[in-house]
Design a protein around this motif. Sequence first.
Motif, mmCIF file in Angstrom:
data_model
loop_
_atom_site.group_PDB
_atom_site.id
_atom_site.type_symbol
_atom_site.label_atom_id
_atom_site.label_comp_id
_atom_site.label_asym_id
_atom_site.label_seq_id
_atom_site.Cartn_x
_atom_site.Cartn_y
_atom_site.Cartn_z
ATOM 1 N N THR A 1 0.840 -1.194 0.000
ATOM 2 C CA THR A 1 0.000 0.000 0.000
ATOM 3 C C THR A 1 0.879 1.251 0.000
ATOM 4 N N LYS A 2 0.268 2.396 -0.315
ATOM 5 C CA LYS A 2 1.003 3.656 -0.401
ATOM 6 C C LYS A 2 1.614 4.085 0.925
ATOM 7 N N VAL B 1 2.380 1.703 -6.794
ATOM 8 C CA VAL B 1 1.808 0.628 -5.974
ATOM 9 C C VAL B 1 1.314 -0.509 -6.868
#
Length: 64
Positions: free
Chosen positions: A3-4, A55
Amino acid sequence: MITKDMVIGQVLKQHPETAEVFYALGMHCLGCPSSTMESVEGAAMTHGKNPDELVSELNKVIGQ
């Protein structure tokens, strides 16, 4: 799943195969101190990349 908000160092520790993606995008300081504190999103923005695209590429490499 990556995830970011994950820290680059965490991503590399769990999925070392992602280093190729970071290198290809011009992120060559994967061993520098900032990699232990900087998020994937922050690194993408610092290097002029779209965080969502980064991502997506990272998750493709790990098969997700």
